[in-house]
Design a protein around this motif. Structure first.
Motif, PDB file in Angstrom:
ATOM      1  N   SER A  10      -7.167 -16.451 -14.455  1.00  0.00           N
ATOM      2  CA  SER A  10      -7.136 -16.601 -13.000  1.00  0.00           C
ATOM      3  C   SER A  10      -7.234 -15.232 -12.320  1.00  0.00           C
ATOM      4  N   ILE A  11      -7.442 -15.246 -11.012  1.00  0.00           N
ATOM      5  CA  ILE A  11      -7.578 -14.014 -10.239  1.00  0.00           C
ATOM      6  C   ILE A  11      -6.339 -13.114 -10.428  1.00  0.00           C
ATOM      7  N   GLY A  12      -6.593 -11.818 -10.594  1.00  0.00           N
ATOM      8  CA  GLY A  12      -5.500 -10.852 -10.672  1.00  0.00           C
ATOM      9  C   GLY A  12      -4.790 -10.784 -12.010  1.00  0.00           C
ATOM     10  N   MET A  13      -5.324 -11.448 -13.023  1.00  0.00           N
ATOM     11  CA  MET A  13      -4.651 -11.461 -14.325  1.00  0.00           C
ATOM     12  C   MET A  13      -5.064 -10.285 -15.225  1.00  0.00           C
ATOM     13  N   ARG A 139      -0.758  -7.800  -7.546  1.00  0.00           N
ATOM     14  CA  ARG A 139      -2.087  -7.200  -7.780  1.00  0.00           C
ATOM     15  C   ARG A 139      -3.113  -7.705  -6.762  1.00  0.00           C
ATOM     16  N   VAL A 140      -3.110  -9.032  -6.560  1.00  0.00           N
ATOM     17  CA  VAL A 140      -4.138  -9.625  -5.691  1.00  0.00           C
ATOM     18  C   VAL A 140      -3.940  -9.202  -4.237  1.00  0.00           C
ATOM     19  N   LEU A 141      -2.700  -9.232  -3.760  1.00  0.00           N
ATOM     20  CA  LEU A 141      -2.448  -8.890  -2.357  1.00  0.00           C
ATOM     21  C   LEU A 141      -2.641  -7.405  -2.076  1.00  0.00           C
ATOM     22  N   ALA A 142      -2.716  -6.591  -3.143  1.00  0.00           N
ATOM     23  CA  ALA A 142      -2.982  -5.156  -2.966  1.00  0.00           C
ATOM     24  C   ALA A 142      -4.478  -4.884  -2.762  1.00  0.00           C
ATOM     25  N   ARG A 143      -5.311  -5.915  -2.981  1.00  0.00           N
ATOM     26  CA  ARG A 143      -6.765  -5.729  -2.825  1.00  0.00           C
ATOM     27  C   ARG A 143      -7.127  -5.626  -1.343  1.00  0.00           C
ATOM     28  N   GLY A 145      -8.514  -6.311   2.155  1.00  0.00           N
ATOM     29  CA  GLY A 145      -8.968  -7.522   2.849  1.00  0.00           C
ATOM     30  C   GLY A 145      -8.357  -8.813   2.349  1.00  0.00           C
ATOM     31  N   MET A 146      -7.478  -8.742   1.342  1.00  0.00           N
ATOM     32  CA  MET A 146      -6.872  -9.964   0.811  1.00  0.00           C
ATOM     33  C   MET A 146      -5.682 -10.379   1.678  1.00  0.00           C
ATOM     34  N   THR A 147      -5.570 -11.681   1.899  1.00  0.00           N
ATOM     35  CA  THR A 147      -4.435 -12.215   2.663  1.00  0.00           C
ATOM     36  C   THR A 147      -3.785 -13.328   1.851  1.00  0.00           C
ATOM     37  N   GLU A 148      -2.577 -13.731   2.256  1.00  0.00           N
ATOM     38  CA  GLU A 148      -1.896 -14.850   1.584  1.00  0.00           C
ATOM     39  C   GLU A 148      -2.766 -16.107   1.636  1.00  0.00           C
ATOM     40  N   LYS A 149      -3.420 -16.298   2.787  1.00  0.00           N
ATOM     41  CA  LYS A 149      -4.244 -17.497   2.978  1.00  0.00           C
ATOM     42  C   LYS A 149      -5.439 -17.502   2.019  1.00  0.00           C
ATOM     43  N   LYS A 150      -6.108 -16.345   1.912  1.00  0.00           N
ATOM     44  CA  LYS A 150      -7.264 -16.245   0.996  1.00  0.00           C
ATOM     45  C   LYS A 150      -6.818 -16.451  -0.447  1.00  0.00           C
ATOM     46  N   PHE A 151      -5.694 -15.826  -0.788  1.00  0.00           N
ATOM     47  CA  PHE A 151      -5.155 -15.936  -2.144  1.00  0.00           C
ATOM     48  C   PHE A 151      -4.863 -17.402  -2.485  1.00  0.00           C
TER      49      PHE A 151
END
Length: 200
Positions: A10-13, A139-143, A145-151
């Motif tokens: 999955s994303i961010g793994m 990891r993912v939220l540190a990218r 333009g990433m938001t909780e909603k997108k994640f």
């Protein structure tokens, strides 16, 4: 005989990092994300422009414009996947064919949505890259333009991590650090390489 190893997670793994570890240890890797990047400035560009006018600039797909055209619109997203997935698959098939002709012992297909696209039949074994959920989120939220909603939207389109691990032949936990992940990659290669199996 070439053994095809499917690498997913999955994303961010930490899948891309793990793919590079296989490459560093001499195993050829077909990276789906890199293939998309090539296709966006090649054969996919005119097809995407025809479906999403104004998303191609000077022959290259503009990712920001394309994102605006598909984000939050499931039908548009599916239309994009219908264009891109077959092209990436063709690119991967050519990669496998080339290495079969060269009799490469082990190769890796890095397929982000392996389970989601019923890709199990394309590979001989499956490696799932995992990490604790809180580490994944960090990891993912540190990218950029990433938001909780997108994640949340991305996760909703992916088979849950626990299900991926259940269906895996090998699991690499990147939450334990780079050295542990690299060691796990080495062990998988040793287990799958023909000279190793001769001693089993």
């Amino acid at each position: 005989m070439t053994l095809v190893l499917g690498l997913t997670g999955s994303i961010g793994m930490g899948k891309s990092t793990t793919g590079r570890m296989f490459e560093e240890l001499g195993v050829p890797v077909h990276d789906s994300d890199a293939a998309v990047h090539r296709l966006y400035s090649g054969s996919a560009a005119p097809l995407i422009e025809a479906r999403f006018p104004g998303t191609v600039v000077e022959g290259v797909v503009n990712r920001e414009r394309l994102a605006k055209a598909v984000v939050g619109q499931p039908e548009a997203f599916r239309a994009l996947e219908k264009i891109v997935h077959p092209l990436v698959r063709r690119d991967a098939d050519a990669f496998v064919e080339k290495h079969r002709e060269m009799a490469t012992p082990v190769i890796v297909l890095d397929i982000p949505l392996l389970f989601e696209t019923d890709g199990e039949d394309r590979v001989d074994r499956i490696v799932v890259v995992t990490a604790p959920a809180e580490e994944q989120r960090r990891r993912v939220l540190a990218r950029p333009g990433m938001t909780e909603k997108k994640f949340a939207a991305i996760l909703s389109r992916q088979v849950p991590d626990a299900e991926k691990r259940r269906r895996a032949d090998f699991i690499i936990d990147t939450g334990k650090g780079m050295d542990a992940a690299r060691q796990a990659v080495k062990e998988i290669i040793a287990q799958l390489s023909p000279d190793q199996s001769a001693h089993d």
